[in-house]
Design a protein around this motif. Structure first.
Motif, PDB file in Angstrom:
ATOM      1  N   PHE B 622     -30.432   1.820  17.057  1.00 43.07           N
ATOM      2  CA  PHE B 622     -31.711   0.825  17.518  1.00 43.07           C
ATOM      3  C   PHE B 622     -32.774   1.229  17.331  1.00 43.07           C
ATOM      4  CE2 PHE B 622     -27.987   0.151  20.868  1.00 43.07           C
ATOM      5  CZ  PHE B 622     -27.639  -1.011  20.465  1.00 43.07           C
ATOM      6  N   SER B 623     -33.712   0.297  17.249  1.00 44.33           N
ATOM      7  CA  SER B 623     -35.349   0.901  17.065  1.00 44.33           C
ATOM      8  C   SER B 623     -36.301  -0.066  17.918  1.00 44.33           C
ATOM      9  CB  SER B 623     -35.477   0.802  15.574  1.00 44.33           C
ATOM     10  OG  SER B 623     -35.767  -0.705  15.471  1.00 44.33           O
ATOM     11  N   ASP B 624     -37.560  -0.029  17.951  1.00 44.37           N
ATOM     12  CA  ASP B 624     -38.259  -0.377  18.699  1.00 44.37           C
ATOM     13  C   ASP B 624     -38.475  -1.751  18.296  1.00 44.37           C
ATOM     14  OD1 ASP B 624     -38.565   1.745  20.165  1.00 44.37           O
ATOM     15  OD2 ASP B 624     -40.411   2.393  19.136  1.00 44.37           O
ATOM     16  N   ALA B 625     -38.088  -2.109  17.121  1.00 47.26           N
ATOM     17  CA  ALA B 625     -38.194  -3.615  16.516  1.00 47.26           C
ATOM     18  C   ALA B 625     -37.010  -4.460  17.168  1.00 47.26           C
ATOM     19  CB  ALA B 625     -37.927  -3.559  15.158  1.00 47.26           C
ATOM     20  N   ASP B 626     -35.984  -3.836  17.860  1.00 51.51           N
ATOM     21  CA  ASP B 626     -35.089  -4.524  18.556  1.00 51.51           C
ATOM     22  C   ASP B 626     -35.336  -5.050  19.929  1.00 51.51           C
ATOM     23  OD1 ASP B 626     -33.243  -4.542  16.400  1.00 51.51           O
ATOM     24  OD2 ASP B 626     -32.773  -2.125  17.054  1.00 51.51           O
ATOM     25  N   ARG B 627     -36.503  -5.871  20.119  1.00 52.67           N
ATOM     26  CA  ARG B 627     -37.038  -6.271  21.309  1.00 52.67           C
ATOM     27  C   ARG B 627     -36.702  -7.431  22.025  1.00 52.67           C
ATOM     28  NH1 ARG B 627     -40.144  -2.937  22.820  1.00 52.67           N
ATOM     29  NH2 ARG B 627     -40.190  -4.076  24.651  1.00 52.67           N
ATOM     30  N   ALA B 628     -36.707  -7.650  22.962  1.00 46.48           N
ATOM     31  CA  ALA B 628     -36.479  -8.890  23.702  1.00 46.48           C
ATOM     32  C   ALA B 628     -37.058 -10.345  22.833  1.00 46.48           C
ATOM     33  CB  ALA B 628     -36.878  -8.970  25.065  1.00 46.48           C
ATOM     34  N   GLY B 629     -36.657 -11.103  22.532  1.00 44.84           N
ATOM     35  CA  GLY B 629     -37.118 -12.041  21.767  1.00 44.84           C
ATOM     36  C   GLY B 629     -36.751 -11.781  20.346  1.00 44.84           C
ATOM     37  N   ALA B 630     -36.624 -10.579  19.623  1.00 43.47           N
ATOM     38  CA  ALA B 630     -36.237 -10.440  18.419  1.00 43.47           C
ATOM     39  C   ALA B 630     -34.737 -10.950  18.185  1.00 43.47           C
ATOM     40  CB  ALA B 630     -36.473  -8.945  18.161  1.00 43.47           C
ATOM     41  N   ALA B 631     -34.140 -10.627  16.983  1.00 43.11           N
ATOM     42  CA  ALA B 631     -32.752 -11.235  16.877  1.00 43.11           C
ATOM     43  C   ALA B 631     -31.896 -10.276  17.718  1.00 43.11           C
ATOM     44  CB  ALA B 631     -32.449 -11.142  15.348  1.00 43.11           C
ATOM     45  N   PRO B 632     -31.118 -10.697  18.695  1.00 36.10           N
ATOM     46  CA  PRO B 632     -30.005  -9.912  19.165  1.00 36.10           C
ATOM     47  C   PRO B 632     -29.101  -9.193  18.358  1.00 36.10           C
ATOM     48  CG  PRO B 632     -29.491 -12.307  19.709  1.00 36.10           C
ATOM     49  CD  PRO B 632     -30.608 -12.044  18.809  1.00 36.10           C
ATOM     50  N   GLY B 659     -18.533 -13.507  24.860  1.00 38.75           N
ATOM     51  CA  GLY B 659     -17.685 -14.622  25.543  1.00 38.75           C
ATOM     52  C   GLY B 659     -16.682 -15.361  24.809  1.00 38.75           C
ATOM     53  N   GLY B 660     -16.393 -15.042  23.714  1.00 39.86           N
ATOM     54  CA  GLY B 660     -15.390 -15.870  22.872  1.00 39.86           C
ATOM     55  C   GLY B 660     -15.844 -17.085  22.442  1.00 39.86           C
ATOM     56  N   PRO B 661     -14.505 -17.897  21.841  1.00 47.52           N
ATOM     57  CA  PRO B 661     -14.745 -18.954  21.457  1.00 47.52           C
ATOM     58  C   PRO B 661     -15.251 -20.258  22.663  1.00 47.52           C
ATOM     59  CG  PRO B 661     -12.616 -18.572  20.879  1.00 47.52           C
ATOM     60  CD  PRO B 661     -13.347 -17.210  21.348  1.00 47.52           C
ATOM     61  N   TYR B 662     -14.437 -19.648  23.669  1.00 56.69           N
ATOM     62  CA  TYR B 662     -14.467 -20.521  25.098  1.00 56.69           C
ATOM     63  C   TYR B 662     -15.440 -20.424  26.199  1.00 56.69           C
ATOM     64  CZ  TYR B 662      -9.697 -21.010  22.695  1.00 56.69           C
ATOM     65  OH  TYR B 662      -8.968 -21.353  21.899  1.00 56.69           O
ATOM     66  N   ASN B 663     -16.248 -19.294  25.883  1.00 57.71           N
ATOM     67  CA  ASN B 663     -17.153 -19.303  26.976  1.00 57.71           C
ATOM     68  C   ASN B 663     -18.674 -19.236  26.331  1.00 57.71           C
ATOM     69  OD1 ASN B 663     -16.151 -18.724  29.747  1.00 57.71           O
ATOM     70  ND2 ASN B 663     -14.904 -17.487  28.405  1.00 57.71           N
ATOM     71  N   LYS B 664     -19.733 -19.482  27.103  1.00 60.91           N
ATOM     72  CA  LYS B 664     -21.018 -19.352  26.537  1.00 60.91           C
ATOM     73  C   LYS B 664     -21.358 -17.790  26.223  1.00 60.91           C
ATOM     74  CE  LYS B 664     -22.377 -22.223  29.661  1.00 60.91           C
ATOM     75  NZ  LYS B 664     -23.215 -22.848  30.754  1.00 60.91           N
ATOM     76  N   GLY B 665     -22.094 -17.191  25.494  1.00 52.54           N
ATOM     77  CA  GLY B 665     -22.592 -16.044  25.223  1.00 52.54           C
ATOM     78  C   GLY B 665     -23.380 -16.039  23.854  1.00 52.54           C
ATOM     79  N   PRO B 666     -23.987 -14.806  23.972  1.00 56.18           N
ATOM     80  CA  PRO B 666     -24.927 -14.714  22.510  1.00 56.18           C
ATOM     81  C   PRO B 666     -24.232 -14.354  21.332  1.00 56.18           C
ATOM     82  CG  PRO B 666     -25.305 -12.740  23.917  1.00 56.18           C
ATOM     83  CD  PRO B 666     -24.035 -13.736  24.668  1.00 56.18           C
ATOM     84  N   LEU B 667     -24.792 -14.789  20.488  1.00 56.56           N
ATOM     85  CA  LEU B 667     -24.203 -14.056  18.748  1.00 56.56           C
ATOM     86  C   LEU B 667     -24.927 -13.092  18.578  1.00 56.56           C
ATOM     87  CD1 LEU B 667     -22.144 -15.667  17.169  1.00 56.56           C
ATOM     88  CD2 LEU B 667     -24.217 -16.612  15.773  1.00 56.56           C
ATOM     89  N   LEU B 668     -24.279 -11.869  18.265  1.00 56.60           N
ATOM     90  CA  LEU B 668     -24.786 -10.608  18.226  1.00 56.60           C
ATOM     91  C   LEU B 668     -24.679 -10.097  16.649  1.00 56.60           C
ATOM     92  CD1 LEU B 668     -23.848  -8.543  21.075  1.00 56.60           C
ATOM     93  CD2 LEU B 668     -25.988  -9.975  21.131  1.00 56.60           C
ATOM     94  N   GLN B 669     -25.810  -9.581  15.932  1.00 61.07           N
ATOM     95  CA  GLN B 669     -25.553  -9.064  14.583  1.00 61.07           C
ATOM     96  C   GLN B 669     -25.236  -7.411  14.795  1.00 61.07           C
ATOM     97  OE1 GLN B 669     -28.952  -8.675  12.229  1.00 61.07           O
ATOM     98  NE2 GLN B 669     -27.656  -9.300  10.458  1.00 61.07           N
ATOM     99  N   ILE B 670     -24.337  -7.145  14.116  1.00 61.67           N
ATOM    100  CA  ILE B 670     -23.852  -5.566  14.168  1.00 61.67           C
ATOM    101  C   ILE B 670     -24.830  -4.923  13.255  1.00 61.67           C
ATOM    102  CG2 ILE B 670     -21.918  -3.913  13.734  1.00 61.67           C
ATOM    103  CD1 ILE B 670     -20.048  -6.328  14.005  1.00 61.67           C
TER     104      ILE B 670
END
Lengths: 119, 878
Positions: B622-632, B659-670
């Motif tokens: 993780f780095s300082d660039a991973d801020r709130a508002g930046a890509a999750p 959240g899987g396909p049936y629940n709301k939830g964010p899309l995260l980049q690995i």
């Protein structure tokens, strides 16, 4: 319980029925307080020597009657000046004797109805 | 007859006088008879003799009369016991070894049973506790997940199976405004909760349904302990307010001291009611439901009842939650389910130890009764019946076992004290364990059982006594010798079998513990100091404040001399499951509703992996660039990455959907794949786990890790000072070297392994003693035979081989039985072992080797005696 001994009598011995020795003791005391030897003499004489009380049965029976409080014992002088323990019938014993007598009567009647039926 | 019985009791005190009276009476009788005889004309000598004959045996007469005074059966038991006690005093070695053996067996049984009883069997201390059930929801994958408020309201209103339902969950609240800030453990409960758990107010009142209404004035009921220890037992507390997470709650009542609902009692109770974010049927929190079944309603029927309500809701309020069922278990099972296999294993082990103790005592008794063959023969020759002899043997055994039992209870008391001090604190109700009436009744029953089992063999062999032979031969070993030997051999073979089983089980657990303890946790756990904090939500309501605080704290800590790196994580390794959630990988086949995978979720800052030395298999930190508002973004662990991709490198840049396909939830980049850590404890297999960066998922509850140059403890004072210098009102949850975090989940395993190890050791000693006894007897009985063989020129080695083949056959049959039993037992062990097969052949071999070793030790002395038989002396004795 006890067994009738055949000390003086050549005939077959009669066995006391369960509990009968106690009743005979109570009956002998109904007349007057008596000591152990006197009781055994009384039973023997009254039965015309059919019942000879074994002392090995007499004493335990007396102890049992004392424990049930049907008789009480007291040390006294005999008429010929000997110290002896005299047994006396208690109220409880008197009641028990009456009960036993009526039971005996029924028993004898029932037995004889079976053994000696009158045609 | 009561009167007669009572007279006997009374006469017990005046027997001497009664006897004197009786003697006088018989004397008088004799005199009367003599006088009568004289009166009938006998000479005085004749009269005296005749009277004596009539009266008969005076002693027998006394005996007969005395029988009326006593309880013949009881007195003869008393006589037997006194006789036995005399015998035992004459052979102290036999007596002491028997009593000690029994005391050990009975003692450990009583101690472990007292734990089993208090933890598993004793009803929970609530009214109608046998009808209390714990309810949650279940999906296809997970059972017992939280109940959403809306579902609870429908359950409460529409069910036909429960007398009452109460919802509750726990929460941590920071109490401020009364000296130092205190973190409190609160229960948020509906008013029925008090009724179901039998809680009463010490003073004041409890909540009513009014207090649960949305928008009602905030009120609090204070727990007794908290009131007494933290609020100064203030009797005027009612009406004052407590500032909890920045909100003022009015105190309306104080609970009376009473049973604790959970292992950790609630400091405070707050009303639980509908809340705006509880009105979504799919919104899970951590609420669970406590229900009191109506009498006669089964749990299954109640669950079916609730399931029907769920089906109706599925239709009227179709949401993402479709298909959830009600889940329930009896409260007592919820409380103790986890510890049950461990306790059952220990109970089984101590029962086996008791069997061993019985076998040994049985053997000792057999040996003794063989030596007493002459005594029994004589007694039976002068008229003691077999039943009478058996009764005497039994009274002897009973006396011994009850002495053993009494000492055993003392042993149990000591064991219990040790147990309570060494047991991990997370065993529920362990503090309530005591040697109470039930436990003592158990001890009594066990003692009686032990007596019967141990007494069986000797009585059996004594009543089959061959009188003539016993009287003629008279030497030890004669008469019932063969038979006694066969029995002894059977007992020892059994002992060997039992010992194999215990050694095998203990070996498996020890091996598991060793593997777990030395397992690589996935990082470098030494020289790490962990500071656990929970920022009070009142002062740190927004994430910025929490982020600022942790940033400043880390800056301060980094400047402390001896600190090499500082990083923080929400849920450190071995802390367990702090949260999990469904996820899916976009682009892959969409799983059915029941098959959506779960991942543990965690939060870490940019320095965490570096500080802990958790390797990144691929990608960047993780780095300082991973801020709130930046890509999750997210870092996943190896286990999760392997599930979907061939190599860690392939996972980088891919996305997962929380959240899987049936629940709301964010899309995260690995962005990286981190090595697995022992998240659920050292003795677990890694589960999929996902970290999100602290900067994108700011939490007030973090554990700050410091890698130190020297001993971690030396920094504790400086760390406390740094925290206080930033904010006095922040309670420090814990501050300890990270090693102790790792050790904590293993405490239970260590405890059960230690106990089983002790029991196995006990079994070894008992079996060793048993083998020694039988072999020793075998050699002694063949002393002459051996002497003859030696005299005829047999080598010592031949004699050894002869004795060896005897013990060898014995061991072999015992070990075969033990192997079979171990095989059968291994099924129950599977939940307790870690990374060892519960049928591990090497463990079986090890157990066998250990038993052979013990047998060899036990055999050494008798063998030595066999080889050094005094040839001349023995031959002279012929």
């Amino acid at each position: 319980m006890g067994r009738m001994s055949t000390v003086d009598d050549p005939r077959e011995s009669l066995e006391f029925l369960q509990g009968t020795l106690e009743v005979l003791i109570l009956r002998s005391l109904q007349i007057a307080p008596n000591h152990a030897y006197g009781i055994s003499q009384f039973i023997r004489q009254q039965s015309e020597n059919e019942f000879v009380v074994d002392n090995g049965s007499l004493y335990p029976a007396l102890q049992r009657l004392l424990q049930r409080e049907w008789i009480s014992g007291e040390w006294k002088m005999s008429p010929n000046g000997r110290r002896a323990r005299y047994y006396k019938l208690s109220a409880l014993g008197r009641k028990q004797l009456a009960k036993s007598q009526s039971e005996w009567r029924r028993f004898v009647q029932a037995m004889s109805r079976i053994l000696e039926p009158q045609q | 007859m009561m009167r007669e019985w009572w007279a006997k009791v009374r006469q017990a005190w005046s027997r001497r006088r009664n006897l004197a009276d009786l003697r006088d009476e018989i004397e008088a009788h004799l005199e009367f008879a003599r006088e009568d005889n004289e009166a009938r004309g006998m000479t005085s000598e004749q009269a005296r003799r005749e009277a004596a004959r009539q009266v008969g045996n005076k002693t027998l007469l006394e005996e007969n009369a005395r029988e009326a005074w006593v309880f013949p059966r009881l007195e003869s038991l008393w006589q037997d016991l006194r006789y036995a006690a005399r015998g035992f005093r004459k052979s102290p070695a036999f007596t002491v070894s028997t009593i000690v053996t029994l005391a050990l067996g009975i003692g450990v049984n009583t101690a472990i049973f007292s734990v089993v009883y208090a933890v598993l069997l004793r009803p929970l201390p609530y009214p109608a506790s046998e009808r209390l059930v714990w309810l949650g929801e279940s999906t296809g994958k997970a059972a017992g997940i939280s109940v959403t408020w809306l579902n609870f309201e429908h359950w409460r209103a529409e069910n036909r199976s429960f007398e009452d339902l109460a919802a509750y969950h726990t929460g941590d609240f920071t109490l401020t405004g009364r000296g130092d800030a205190v973190l409190t453990h609160a229960g948020l409960v509906t008013s029925a909760f008090f009724k179901l758990t039998g809680s009463r107010p010490l003073f004041g009142k409890l909540f009513s349904t009014e207090d649960e209404r949305f928008g009602a004035a905030p009120v609090v009921v204070v727990g007794y302990e908290f009131w007494a220890h933290n609020l100064g037992a203030n009797p005027n507390i009612l009406g004052t307010t407590l500032d909890l997470n920045g909100t003022a709650y009015q105190v309306v009542g104080v609970l009376a001291p009473g049973p604790k609902f959970l292992n950790r009692p609630f400091d405070l109770c707050l009303p639980l009611g509908p809340h705006e974010d509880r009105l979504d049927r799919g919104r899970h929190g951590s609420t669970r439901v406590l229900g009191l079944l109506k009498p006669g309603v089964t749990l299954a029927a109640a669950r079916a009842d609730l399931d029907q309500i769920m089906r109706r809701l599925d239709v009227s309020d179709p949401s993402t939650e479709k298909g959830h069922d009600a889940y329930g278990e009896y409260l007592i099972e919820t409380r103790t389910g986890e510890i049950r296999p461990t306790l059952m294993l220990l109970m089984g082990a101590v029962l086996l130890v008791l069997l061993l103790a019985c076998a040994n005592v049985s053997n000792l008794l057999l040996a003794r009764s063989t030596e007493r063959v002459r005594e029994f023969a004589i007694r039976s020759a002068i008229g003691a019946g077999r039943a009478r002899l058996a009764r005497q043997l039994f009274s002897e055994t009973l006396l011994l076992t009850f002495a053993g039992g009494a000492v055993g209870v003392a042993v149990a008391a000591v064991c219990l004290r040790v147990l309570q001090h060494t047991a991990p604190s997370d065993i529920p109700r362990l503090s309530e364990v005591s040697l109470d009436v039930t436990v003592l009744a158990f001890a009594c029953a066990v003692t009686l059982l032990a007596g019967l089992i141990a007494g069986m063999a000797p009585v059996n062999s004594a009543s089959n006594l061959d009188l003539t032979r016993a009287l003629k031969e008279g030497a030890p070993g004669a008469g019932s010798g063969r038979r006694r030997e066969a029995l002894g051999r059977l007992l020892v073979a059994g002992e060997v079998g039992v010992t194999v089983v215990l050694a095998f089980a203990a070996g498996l657990l020890v091996r598991s513990l060793l593997i777990a303890q030395t397992a690589y946790p996935g990082f470098d756990a030494d020289h790490v100091l962990a500071l656990e904090l929970q920022l009070p939500p009142g002062a740190y309501t927004n994430g910025d404040a929490a982020e600022r605080f942790y940033f400043n704290l880390k800056e301060k800590l980094r400047r402390e001399p001896g600190v090499e790196a500082v990083g923080s994580v929400n849920c450190p390794p071995s802390a367990g499951d702090c949260g999990d959630w469904w996820y899916s990988v976009p682009g892959r086949a969409v799983p059915s509703r029941e098959d959506v995978p779960l991942t543990l979720t965690n939060i870490a800052d940019a320095d965490y992996f570096r500080t802990m030395h958790i390797p990144l298999k691929a990608g960047r930190d993780f780095s300082d660039a991973d801020r709130a508002g930046a890509a999750p973004v997210a870092i996943v662990n190896d286990t999760l990455a392997r599930r979907w991709w061939h190599s860690p490198g392939e996972a980088i840049g891919q996305e997962i959907k929380l959240g899987g396909p049936y629940n709301k939830g964010p899309l995260l980049q690995i962005i990286a794949v981190a090595g697995d850590v022992s998240q659920l404890g050292l003795d677990t297999i890694p589960e999929p786990e996902m970290y999100s960066p602290f900067s994108q998922n700011r939490s007030g509850a973090m554990v700050v890790m410091m890698r130190t140059a020297g001993e971690p403890e030396s920094l504790a004072r400086a760390v406390r000072r740094d925290v206080a210098s930033l904010d006095r009102n922040i309670p420090i949850q814990s501050l300890k070297p990270f090693r102790s975090w790792l050790a904590a989940p293993l405490a239970r395993r260590r405890f059960s392994t230690l106990l089983l190890g002790v029991f196995a050791a006990l079994a070894f000693v008992l079996a060793g003693v048993g083998i020694y006894g039988v072999l020793n007897y075998w050699v002694r009985a063949r002393q002459r035979e051996i002497a003859v063989r030696l005299a005829l020129g047999a080598q010592s080695s031949r004699v050894l081989a002869w004795a060896g083949s005897h013990i060898g056959r014995l061991l072999a049959s015992g070990m075969i039985a033990g192997l079979a039993a171990s095989w059968a037992v291994s099924r129950w062990l599977s939940s307790l072992v870690f990374q060892v097969s519960p049928r591990s052949p090497s463990m079986l071999l090890l157990a066998l080797a250990a038993v052979i070793f013990i047998a060899a030790l036990a055999a050494a002395m008798p063998f030595w005696r066999a080889v050094h038989t005094d040839v001349v002396g023995n031959l002279h004795d012929f």
